[in-house]
Write an enzyme that holds these catalytic residues in place. Structure first.
Site, mmCIF file in Angstrom:
data_model
loop_
_atom_site.group_PDB
_atom_site.id
_atom_site.type_symbol
_atom_site.label_atom_id
_atom_site.label_comp_id
_atom_site.label_asym_id
_atom_site.label_seq_id
_atom_site.Cartn_x
_atom_site.Cartn_y
_atom_site.Cartn_z
ATOM 1 N N LYS A 1 -31.587 -10.947 16.748
ATOM 2 C CA LYS A 1 -32.071 -9.821 17.545
ATOM 3 C C LYS A 1 -30.868 -9.104 18.151
ATOM 4 O O LYS A 1 -29.992 -9.753 18.755
ATOM 5 C CB LYS A 1 -32.944 -10.399 18.673
ATOM 6 C CG LYS A 1 -34.140 -9.574 19.049
ATOM 7 C CD LYS A 1 -34.994 -10.408 20.015
ATOM 8 C CE LYS A 1 -36.139 -9.646 20.566
ATOM 9 N NZ LYS A 1 -36.847 -10.408 21.609
ATOM 10 N N VAL A 2 -30.831 -7.792 17.960
ATOM 11 C CA VAL A 2 -29.726 -6.997 18.524
ATOM 12 C C VAL A 2 -30.327 -5.855 19.341
ATOM 13 O O VAL A 2 -31.414 -5.376 19.018
ATOM 14 C CB VAL A 2 -28.802 -6.412 17.417
ATOM 15 C CG1 VAL A 2 -28.151 -7.517 16.600
ATOM 16 C CG2 VAL A 2 -29.548 -5.456 16.505
#
Ligand code: G3P
Length: 218
Positions: free
Chosen positions: A83-84
């Protein structure tokens, strides 16, 4: 519609996975902090329980370190989804990690423009936060409608709309009506989906009548 559970609490995840309704898990640094446990250990254990995508979030804000963190997280298990955040560096890291063959969830999406960028960066999932928009007097579900409408126009956009920051069953129903691919639910909301007073009342009446027959199926 796929159901992910939005928690890092392993007991909750085990319990909900047993329902057979769980397609994945999302975590974030706040949810991991609540467990008081080591992040890598938590992600590893979750991946042993759930075979679908398990989102684990980077905590760096520059793309080079995000890529290093993302690659480390991706090595934990094949179902880790890195997840960014939806920032220029985050989207740059998204592209690199996707080129590595890693699933990426672009998080903290609050506008249709940001969702277009996430799709163009090749994100596997984009996470629009509906509850947090509602909290500031905006319309979270309108954002989901806009993103679903936009993505439907472009075959090249393969990003799945992952509705996040869900507060109640109404969000889930509306998201399903709009055709969102995934809802990530707090455990409490997932359990609320089962509930209807007429189900309880009807079951009690059936059982009372059955008892009067004095029979047993087994
Ligand atoms: O995990 C991302 C998102 O679902 C967080 O929700 O309740 O903290 O706004 P919330």
């Amino acid at each position: 519609m796929k159901f992910f559970v939005d928690t890092a609490d392993l007991e909750e995840i085990r319990d909900l996975a047993a329902s057979g309704l769980l397609d994945g898990v999302t975590t974030n640094p706040s949810l991991v902090a609540k467990t008081g446990q080591n992040f890598i250990d938590v992600v590893k254990q979750i991946c042993e329980v759930v075979s679908g995508p398990v989102s684990a979030e980077v905590t760096a804000t520059d793309h080079a370190t995000m890529i290093q963190e993302g690659r480390k997280l991706a090595k934990i298990a094949k179902n880790v989804t890195v997840k960014v955040p939806l920032t220029p560096d985050g989207l740059r890291a998204c592209r690199t990690l996707r080129d590595d063959g890693t699933m990426v969830n672009v998080t903290l999406c609050f506008s249709p423009a940001q969702a277009i960028l996430a799709a163009k960066a090749g994100a596997s999932f984009v996470s629009p936060f509906v509850g947090r928009l509602d909290d500031i007097g905006e319309d979270g579900m309108a954002l989901i409608g806009d993103i679903c409408q936009i993505y439907r126009h472009y075959d090249a956009f393969t990003t799945e709309v992952l509705v996040a920051s869900i507060r109640h069953p109404g969000h889930v129903i509306e998201a399903a009506k709009m055709g969102a691919h995934v809802a990530t639910l707090p455990p409490k909301v997932l359990r609320q989906l089962f509930q209807h007073p007429l189900t309880d009342k009807g079951l009690a009446a059936f059982l009372a009548d059955w008892q009067k027959t004095g029979q047993s199926i087994l």
